[in-house]
Design an enzyme around this catalytic site. Structure first.
Site, PDB file in Angstrom:
ATOM      1  CG  ASP A 121      62.624  36.158  39.762  1.00 40.63           C
ATOM      2  OD1 ASP A 121      61.682  35.657  39.121  1.00 40.63           O
ATOM      3  OD2 ASP A 121      63.777  35.683  39.776  1.00 40.63           O
ATOM      4  CG  ASP A 144      60.104  31.109  39.546  1.00 40.67           C
ATOM      5  OD1 ASP A 144      60.201  30.528  38.453  1.00 40.67           O
ATOM      6  OD2 ASP A 144      60.759  32.118  39.847  1.00 40.67           O
TER       7      ASP A 144
END
EC number: 3.4.23.36
Length: 266
Positions: A141, A173
């Site tokens: 991330d 995401d």
């Protein structure tokens, strides 16, 4: 129903997967993890922040020994199911907006499946003590929207008394989030009826299955009424002809004919 080819929607999926994986690998090889390697993009609220996520989207995870393995297997089945559903919708002629949204969701699912399946082996980032590096890779991330951080009050269930910040996420995401939001925002347009531009007539219009069927007795009455009207018209025409013949055969008309013949003789 006009079938559509799902190829262009899968092409979008491949492009988004390539972008997602390219950004993740660039962050892995060229950024330092944590605050040390943080890069500000827009002010103090949009940053690149390299973290490893062992769980689901936005840092959520299953907190037991085989939770990560179950999560990876679930992602595999979800990826296959979403791909099949996309093909199914395309063959049914679904609206393009719905198909683009499904393509984005599929891209996000595949992107995170690649991380979970292979990163533990090729990037050696599986958590310490994992039964196997396969299916235990941690998702990379990097997108950090820093709008809030601090301790959650202790009276809040589950998370109370802990330090949290706004979630750090990745391109995959974002694709899932945007695709789901599009479906929720336009669900009436996507599922309530198809437009002519999408190759289908509106579902809310007249339906052949809702047509009323007259009973046989009413049909018979209608036919009998038509025959009676025809029978009434025909005698009226016949009586008109008979009246003309009677008028021509009346004594007055015969006398007028005789008088005219005498005039001709004189």
């Amino acid at each position: 129903m006009i079938k559509k080819s799902p190829l262009k929607f899968f092409l979008l999926t491949l492009i988004l997967i390539a972008i997602d994986q390219g950004v993740k690998l660039a962050v892995h090889f060229y950024m330092a993890p944590g605050f040390a390697g943080q890069i500000k993009l827009v002010g103090d609220w949009l940053k690149l922040h390299y973290v490893l996520n062992p769980g689901m989207a936005f840092g959520m995870q299953l907190g037991y020994e085989y939770g990560k393995l179950l999560l990876s297997v679930f992602r595999l089945f979800a990826m296959v199911g979403i791909g099949y559903y996309l093909v199914h919708l395309a063959h049914r002629g679904a609206p393009n907006g719905l198909l683009w949204a499904m393509a984005m969701i599929l891209a996000g699912a595949v992107g995170n499946v690649i991380d979970s399946t292979f990163y533990g082996v090729f990037l050696n980032n599986a958590p310490y003590g994992s039964p196997t590096p396969w299916f235990h890779g941690q998702v990379i991330d990097m997108v950090f929207i820093d709008v809030w951080e601090g301790f959650i009050p202790e009276w809040v269930p589950v998370w109370g008394g802990q330090y949290y910040s706004t979630p750090i996420f990745n391109i995959a995401d974002s694709c899932i989030f945007i695709g789901v939001c599009l479906i929720l925002l336009f669900q009436r347009r996507f599922f309530g009826g198809h437009t002519i531009e999408d190759g289908l007539l509106p579902i809310s219009g007249p339906d052949a299955t809702q047509a009323e069927v007259l009973p046989m007795s009413e049909l018979a009455d209608d036919e009998q009424h038509e025959h009676q009207s025809n029978d009434v018209d025909e005698p009226s025409a016949a009586t008109d002809k008979e009246d003309e013949l009677k008028a021509s055969a009346s004594p007055e008309s015969s006398e007028s004919v005789i008088s005219e013949e005498q005039k001709d003789r004189d």
